[in-house]
Design a protein around this motif. Structure first.
Motif, PDB file in Angstrom:
ATOM      1  N   THR A 173     -13.015   2.532 -31.544  1.00 50.18           N
ATOM      2  CA  THR A 173     -13.791   3.221 -30.516  1.00 50.18           C
ATOM      3  C   THR A 173     -13.951   5.146 -30.504  1.00 50.18           C
ATOM      4  OG1 THR A 173     -13.020   0.761 -29.083  1.00 50.18           O
ATOM      5  CG2 THR A 173     -13.242   2.885 -27.685  1.00 50.18           C
ATOM      6  N   LEU A 202     -16.876  -4.950 -19.922  1.00 50.58           N
ATOM      7  CA  LEU A 202     -16.460  -5.174 -21.426  1.00 50.58           C
ATOM      8  C   LEU A 202     -15.916  -7.501 -21.795  1.00 50.58           C
ATOM      9  CD1 LEU A 202     -14.335  -2.300 -22.173  1.00 50.58           C
ATOM     10  CD2 LEU A 202     -17.047  -3.269 -22.920  1.00 50.58           C
ATOM     11  N   LEU A 219     -15.319  -7.372 -29.276  1.00 45.80           N
ATOM     12  CA  LEU A 219     -15.810  -5.724 -28.516  1.00 45.80           C
ATOM     13  C   LEU A 219     -15.855  -4.175 -29.278  1.00 45.80           C
ATOM     14  CD1 LEU A 219     -14.177  -5.109 -25.461  1.00 45.80           C
ATOM     15  CD2 LEU A 219     -11.384  -4.923 -26.608  1.00 45.80           C
ATOM     16  N   SER A 222     -19.571  -5.098 -28.619  1.00 46.58           N
ATOM     17  CA  SER A 222     -20.342  -4.465 -27.072  1.00 46.58           C
ATOM     18  C   SER A 222     -19.782  -2.671 -27.030  1.00 46.58           C
ATOM     19  CB  SER A 222     -19.286  -4.693 -25.880  1.00 46.58           C
ATOM     20  OG  SER A 222     -18.638  -6.028 -26.432  1.00 46.58           O
ATOM     21  N   ILE A 223     -18.948  -2.461 -27.445  1.00 54.58           N
ATOM     22  CA  ILE A 223     -18.511  -0.482 -27.561  1.00 54.58           C
ATOM     23  C   ILE A 223     -19.556   0.265 -27.847  1.00 54.58           C
ATOM     24  CG2 ILE A 223     -16.975   1.438 -27.854  1.00 54.58           C
ATOM     25  CD1 ILE A 223     -14.928  -0.508 -27.121  1.00 54.58           C
ATOM     26  N   LEU A 239     -15.497   4.082 -19.569  1.00 49.65           N
ATOM     27  CA  LEU A 239     -15.124   3.728 -21.350  1.00 49.65           C
ATOM     28  C   LEU A 239     -13.827   3.229 -21.898  1.00 49.65           C
ATOM     29  CD1 LEU A 239     -16.966   1.506 -22.532  1.00 49.65           C
ATOM     30  CD2 LEU A 239     -17.481   3.585 -24.231  1.00 49.65           C
ATOM     31  N   PHE A 243     -11.941  -0.197 -22.258  1.00 52.61           N
ATOM     32  CA  PHE A 243     -11.210   0.080 -23.320  1.00 52.61           C
ATOM     33  C   PHE A 243      -9.381  -0.986 -23.285  1.00 52.61           C
ATOM     34  CE2 PHE A 243      -8.982   0.202 -27.508  1.00 52.61           C
ATOM     35  CZ  PHE A 243     -10.248  -0.591 -28.218  1.00 52.61           C
ATOM     36  N   CYS A 246      -9.062  -3.671 -21.079  1.00 53.83           N
ATOM     37  CA  CYS A 246      -9.421  -4.382 -21.497  1.00 53.83           C
ATOM     38  C   CYS A 246      -8.321  -5.328 -22.258  1.00 53.83           C
ATOM     39  CB  CYS A 246     -10.641  -4.983 -21.563  1.00 53.83           C
ATOM     40  SG  CYS A 246     -11.160  -5.831 -22.830  1.00 53.83           S
TER      41      CYS A 246
END
Lengths: 343, 162
Positions: A173, A202, A219, A222-223, A239, A243, A246
């Motif tokens: 990420t 997310l 995950l 999607s990032i 974000l 993250f 999440c």
């Protein structure tokens, strides 16, 4: 009993000397020295395995001498030599374990082969009485496991990641957002500036699944999709924040389910958060709260004992010598993959 | 000779079939490069591939952190590499590729070290179309036409009906 521990399984070269006095349950850190290779590696933007083993080789001797000096003892006073023999990168494991074996042979004292993950979990018992069995969530760059510790050498993995480890999800990420390595502290810092936690929506993989397993690969996808278009700073902060929220929600949900299921059944009184990612303050806070809600004691090591260190290796060595006075053969070979269920 | 095949993979089941095609043609040494952005299905392919070949259910985890995971299958080994964290191509000579090349090698993020790879190899590139849908490009580098025909026959069954 005084044990010298060596940790070289990944980026850190670390040496520690721990003493446990007779009739004392706890250990005392006489000295610890850790040299992280992050700075050397970040020049390259990632890890360099050959450089890693060469660095371990170059620094280990110096660190051992420094640590002995700091502890004000000589090698003759050491009762056993412990080293990480897995899991990890083979080059580093070979250097650390061969060094410890040599010291053990030269000084005619036992050699103890320590599992790195066992070290992460047991280190909480260094300063605090924690009875078995307990529940533990181990979060690091290479591992994500939820387990029940039944004895110092008996662990049952009740859930683990099906694809990527949590530390890896943080690293990727961070990279996708255009930042560096290691990603954990970077994301944590960015997230502090985030305000919105439900903007990107997310996915929360396996949140509602019946088992205790994790999955962070979706995950990551999607990032990647979100970061295909450039994000302004505010969106980056949001974000990172979303993250972190999440993954914490997923971790909490699984652990809460485990507490509900096993706390009474197995008489669990403590929950231990362990591994490098356990130094994340947001995650620590959420777990502290969860444990308070469920009247189970929350334990997490200090930050310097969450990341890779030799104190945990020396301590795991002491726990082992205390229980069975048996050392390992000098011919044993390091195991890059070594599950906690195969100790 | 080099051969290119382009297919569209619609879902996980089709990825599983794609992995099966290559496991059916399994011989060692075998070298497969897996290309594509983060989260396009490289490790998923590796997972299906290893599990088609192994007798018992095998956990295939991301090799990003350990750099290489080794799976023992029958009389062979599959070396599953990930070069994502590596920045110096000369590390190729320190990663035990000399041993790995006798077996089956899967490499994610192979771009950095391609110049050292065997000339005869398979390259699979995943590109996201939308959601679970992937465009997959398969390059058979340095293979003969009969291998290409066999692979093509197996792929045609499933992927060209759409």
């Amino acid at each position: 009993m005084i044990v010298l521990g060596i940790e070289t399984s990944c980026d850190e070269t670390s040496v520690a000397i721990i003493e446990q006095k007779e009739n004392d349950d706890f250990g005392n850190i006489l000295a610890e020295n850790t040299l992280s290779q992050f700075k050397k590696h970040s020049k390259f933007g990632g890890i360099v395995p050959e450089l890693a083993s060469r660095e371990h080789e170059n620094t280990l001797n110096i660190l051992v001498k420094k640590t002995l000096n700091k502890a004000k003892i000589n090698l003759k006073k050491i009762d056993a030599f412990a080293a990480t023999t897995g899991p990890g990168l083979l080059g580093g494991l070979l250097i650390g374990s061969n060094y410890a074996k040599t010291l053990s042979l030269a000084n005619n004292k036992p050699f103890i082969a320590v599992n790195h993950l066992q070290g992460h979990i047991l280190v909480s018992r260094l300063k605090k009485k924690i009875n078995f069995p307990f529940l533990s969530l181990l979060l690091s760059g290479g591992h994500t496991q939820l387990l029940i510790a039944k004895k110092y050498n008996k662990f049952e993995i009740i859930g683990e990641t099906l694809d990527d480890a949590l530390g890896e999800a943080f690293d990727k990420t961070s990279r996708l957002l255009g930042y560096g390595y290691p990603g954990g502290p970077i994301i944590e810092k960015l997230a502090l500036k985030g305000t919105n936690t439900n903007f990107f929506k997310l996915p929360k993989p396996l949140l509602k699944s019946d088992d205790f397993n994790f999955s962070f690969s979706g995950l990551k996808t999607s990032i990647r999709r979100i970061t295909e278009k450039p994000l302004n700073k505010t969106l980056q902060y949001n974000l990172a924040n979303e993250f972190q929220e999440c993954i914490t929600e997923i971790l909490i949900a699984k652990c809460e389910k485990a507490i509900n299921l096993f706390k009474k059944k197995m008489n669990l009184q403590s929950f231990i958060l362990a591994g490098g990612v356990a130094s994340n303050k947001f995650i620590r806070k959420k777990f502290d709260f969860l444990c308070k809600q469920h009247c189970i004691e929350f334990i997490v090591p200090e930050k310097n004992l969450c990341v890779d260190n030799a104190t945990m290796i020396a301590w795991a060595g002491i726990e082992r010598l205390k229980k069975i006075n048996k050392c390992d053969s000098l011919t044993m070979h390091p195991k890059p993959r070594w599950s906690l269920e195969d100790l | 000779m080099d051969y290119d095949i382009n297919i569209s993979v619609k879902n996980l089941n089709e990825t599983k079939y794609l992995a099966k095609v290559f496991s059916l043609k399994f011989t060692t040494p075998l070298f497969i490069s897996l290309k594509g952005e983060i989260g396009t299905g490289k490790t998923t392919f590796a997972n299906f591939f290893v599990n088609h070949l192994s007798e018992k259910k095998t956990k295939v985890l991301s090799p990003t952190f350990p750099i290489v995971n080794i799976y023992k299958i029958k009389k062979n080994e599959i070396w599953h590499y990930d070069l994502y964290r590596i920045k110096d191509k000369n590390e190729f000579f320190t990663l035990d590729f000399d041993v790995a090349l006798n077996h089956c090698v899967l490499v994610e993020w192979p771009e950095l070290m391609e110049e050292f790879f065997p000339k005869k190899r398979i390259e699979i590139t995943f590109k996201e179309n939308r959601a679970d849908n992937r465009n997959v490009k398969i390059c058979l580098l340095g293979f003969n036409s009969s291998y290409y025909k066999e692979i093509w026959k197996l792929l045609k069954k499933k992927f060209l009906k759409h």
